[in-house]
Enzyme design. Structure first.
Site, mmCIF file in Angstrom:
data_model
loop_
_atom_site.group_PDB
_atom_site.id
_atom_site.type_symbol
_atom_site.label_atom_id
_atom_site.label_comp_id
_atom_site.label_asym_id
_atom_site.label_seq_id
_atom_site.Cartn_x
_atom_site.Cartn_y
_atom_site.Cartn_z
ATOM 1 N NE ARG B 66 -0.639 1.913 3.506
ATOM 2 C CZ ARG B 66 0.521 2.560 3.682
ATOM 3 N NH1 ARG B 66 1.637 1.924 4.004
ATOM 4 N NH2 ARG B 66 0.590 3.875 3.530
ATOM 5 C CB ALA B 68 -0.062 6.917 -3.806
ATOM 6 N NE ARG B 109 -6.599 0.529 -2.228
ATOM 7 C CZ ARG B 109 -6.077 1.200 -1.186
ATOM 8 N NH1 ARG B 109 -4.779 1.149 -0.943
ATOM 9 N NH2 ARG B 109 -6.854 1.928 -0.422
ATOM 10 C CD GLN B 215 -3.771 2.367 6.651
ATOM 11 O OE1 GLN B 215 -4.377 2.892 7.591
ATOM 12 N NE2 GLN B 215 -4.389 1.980 5.543
ATOM 13 C CG ASP B 256 -3.741 7.961 -1.556
ATOM 14 O OD1 ASP B 256 -3.743 8.503 -0.431
ATOM 15 O OD2 ASP B 256 -3.291 6.819 -1.760
ATOM 16 C CG ASN B 266 -3.516 11.605 2.223
ATOM 17 O OD1 ASN B 266 -2.882 10.736 1.619
ATOM 18 N ND2 ASN B 266 -3.230 11.929 3.470
ATOM 19 C CE LYS B 267 -5.703 5.416 4.216
ATOM 20 N NZ LYS B 267 -6.530 4.476 3.425
#
Lengths: 369, 369
Positions: B66, B68, B109, B215, B256, B266-267
């Site tokens: 994982r 990007a 993804r 994460q 991302d 992003n996350k």
């Protein structure tokens, strides 16, 4: 904490306020407090009988019982237990024991003001009693039951006031657990949810999971499922996207301590929700009984924020979430400045800014009533 | 996903970019990609050998690999594997297989743009090759390795540019994992942390745990511990209190996909941090290589936000976090509007608002270079 006295499959054990259903978050039963052990939900519904003061303190510290109003009620019953355990001693001995109980139980957790308020209130009733140690214990129980009954009534009043305040808001976002598990009745913020659902005016509740102890995911989702109220659980970090997408009409949270100016301590993460709600022009409502308001603390700077053990963040269930021994900062609460709060929903009605005078007036009126 | 090929105790296995240490997040090894299985950290450092395209797709989908940039590199190697597996076919067959590979791997993804960009870039190199299927596979490998090498160089450039940008900021807050595990080098946002630490200019990193897949808690805390960089893990909801208490000088996150106007996916949780940083007047820096910038998407409304399985929120390890089957909303990303971003730190230097022209110029310059 004492051994569980009953393990009820969650699917069959229906949760309810004492007046509404068979299982309450806290109930007095022949010299003991029977609580739902909230650490074991949603896997197992365990009732735990707390028959000694140490059991009560341990249950409050470990969050077996939690929620500002519920720990106030449990603490009040704890004082009763302590006086009963002291037995047929002299009045002076009973009063000395009372002082120890107030200190021991009242400080089991620091942030929620309800605990100290409830314990002090029982102590005041005991000190005002003539008679022997047995009479004093009896007076403590009368006062503890009154605190419990009043909290149930407060929840109803909050539900009514909040329903009116909501107007057309049908999609609500909430944080932590503020419902039947957290109070002696239907809850604070969740009492409004129950009222809106009963009135056919609720579309969906978005439930923040509420790390680290997941009171939203474990407890609120369980309560709402039992009541068949439409809801979805989301991670705490997703609340911003929900608001940006227009999925939320209003944010409803509870409170552990409201300072005299309206600054509000509540479960960590609440402040971030308030900042997001302000950005999106969404109403941000804080619900709680006047017993959660602390006129003696002028503003949020004076509120002690409990920092809890690192292990709450380091593992969940039996699985590590961090490397072993990872350094952790684990504040249990944060403080939302009054300026970000659209209104308070209390058992004395809705309070609007400026909060200093509104809170002072509500407390004064309640004292007169 | 294929069986693990090596299980290395985390305490002994030191993580590093390929140039710096023995274990990389992704490495090409005789026809296969060897990855660190990030699902098993921090408990176990497992190296997994991906020797078929399906292994690569599955590893990307399940977040075994994982970040990007890292999924871009893994995807590029996946195309090589697919061409090698096709064997000594005709050029037309190889090109048809290439199209299938681009579609199959490039869409594993949806949110991070790096994956599609890397796969397309390998495909372009293959199509430009004269010769037979073996030559085409060889060209794919050359291009995949170039992507990998360039990402490592990009990380170094981001670290250098970010270090200068930080100025006196010594206490940094970050979200998710943007380090050696997420890239082919030292990372994006974390490359800046590594650079600041190496320069003796870092006091502490606050690491958001980053629910639901943790994460931050699992990966970033592990990386920082390996590098002996001072840090503390906090729940995502505690970031607001950290800022309110003055514990943070700057926020650093990765990305991302950055749209042409600077809106950034992003996350999930990143947007809330940006709103909080703005309230507290803290710089909010987004770090990433130009390969994470997507000039074809005009703004954040055009970015597809991946929604992942409910079970990611419903349980952790073997323990339920919600009632069984609880309804869940699980978006993996959110979108931070450009207006909340103080600067981008890229491998082409620091970009400042207005971002539309700055991003267009950087991409154009990179194309000419």
């Amino acid at each position: 904490v004492s051994q569980p006295t009953a393990i009820v499959p969650p699917a069959t054990g229906r949760l309810g306020a004492p007046a509404a259903g068979p299982i309450a978050s806290v109930a007095w039963d022949r010299g003991a407090a029977v609580i739902i052990d909230q650490r074991q939900l949603p896997d197992t519904l365990v009732l735990r009988r707390l028959s000694a003061v140490e059991d009560v303190v341990e249950a409050i510290r470990t969050l077996a019982v939690r929620g500002a109003p519920a720990i106030g009620i449990a603490g009040a019953y704890g004082v009763v237990m302590g006086l009963l355990a002291a037995g047929d001693v002299s009045r002076a001995s009973a009063l000395a024991e009372l002082d120890r109980l107030v200190s021991r139980i009242g400080t089991a957790r620091p942030t929620a003001v309800n605990l100290a308020v409830a314990v002090d209130r029982v102590a005041l009733a005991v000190r005002g009693t003539r008679g022997d140690a047995r009479d004093m214990a009896a007076a403590a129980l009368v006062e503890a039951r009154a605190i419990h009954d009043q909290d149930r009534a407060s929840c109803e009043a909050i539900g009514r006031a909040g329903l009116e305040l909501l107007g057309g808001a049908r999609r609500l976002l909430t944080h932590c657990n503020t419902g039947r598990l957290a109070t002696g009745g239907d809850g604070t913020a969740l009492a409004i949810v129950y009222a809106a659902h009963a009135a056919g005016r609720l579309e969906e509740v978005l439930v923040d999971e509420t790390r680290p102890l997941l009171q939203g995911a474990r407890l609120t989702a369980w309560e709402l499922a039992q009541a068949e109220i439409p809801h979805r659980v989301l991670v705490d970090g997703a609340a911003g996207l929900a608001m940006a997408r227009g999925m939320v009409d209003a944010v409803l949270v509870g409170c552990d301590r409201v300072a005299a100016d309206g600054d509000t301590a509540n479960k960590v993460g609440t402040y971030g929700l308030a900042v997001l709600a302000a950005r999106h022009g969404l109403p941000f409502y804080v619900a709680g009984p006047l017993t959660s308001f602390d006129a003696a603390t002028p503003d949020g700077d004076g509120i002690v924020v409990e920092e809890r053990a690192a292990d709450e963040v380091r593992a969940f269930g039996g699985t590590s979430t961090t490397p072993p021994g990872a350094p952790v900062w684990n504040p249990a609460f944060d403080v939302t400045p009054a300026e970000l709060i659209t209104a308070f929903v209390t058992d004395a009605g809705v309070l609007r800014p400026p909060y200093g005078p509104a809170i002072a007036a509500a407390i004064e009126d309640a004292g007169r009533g």
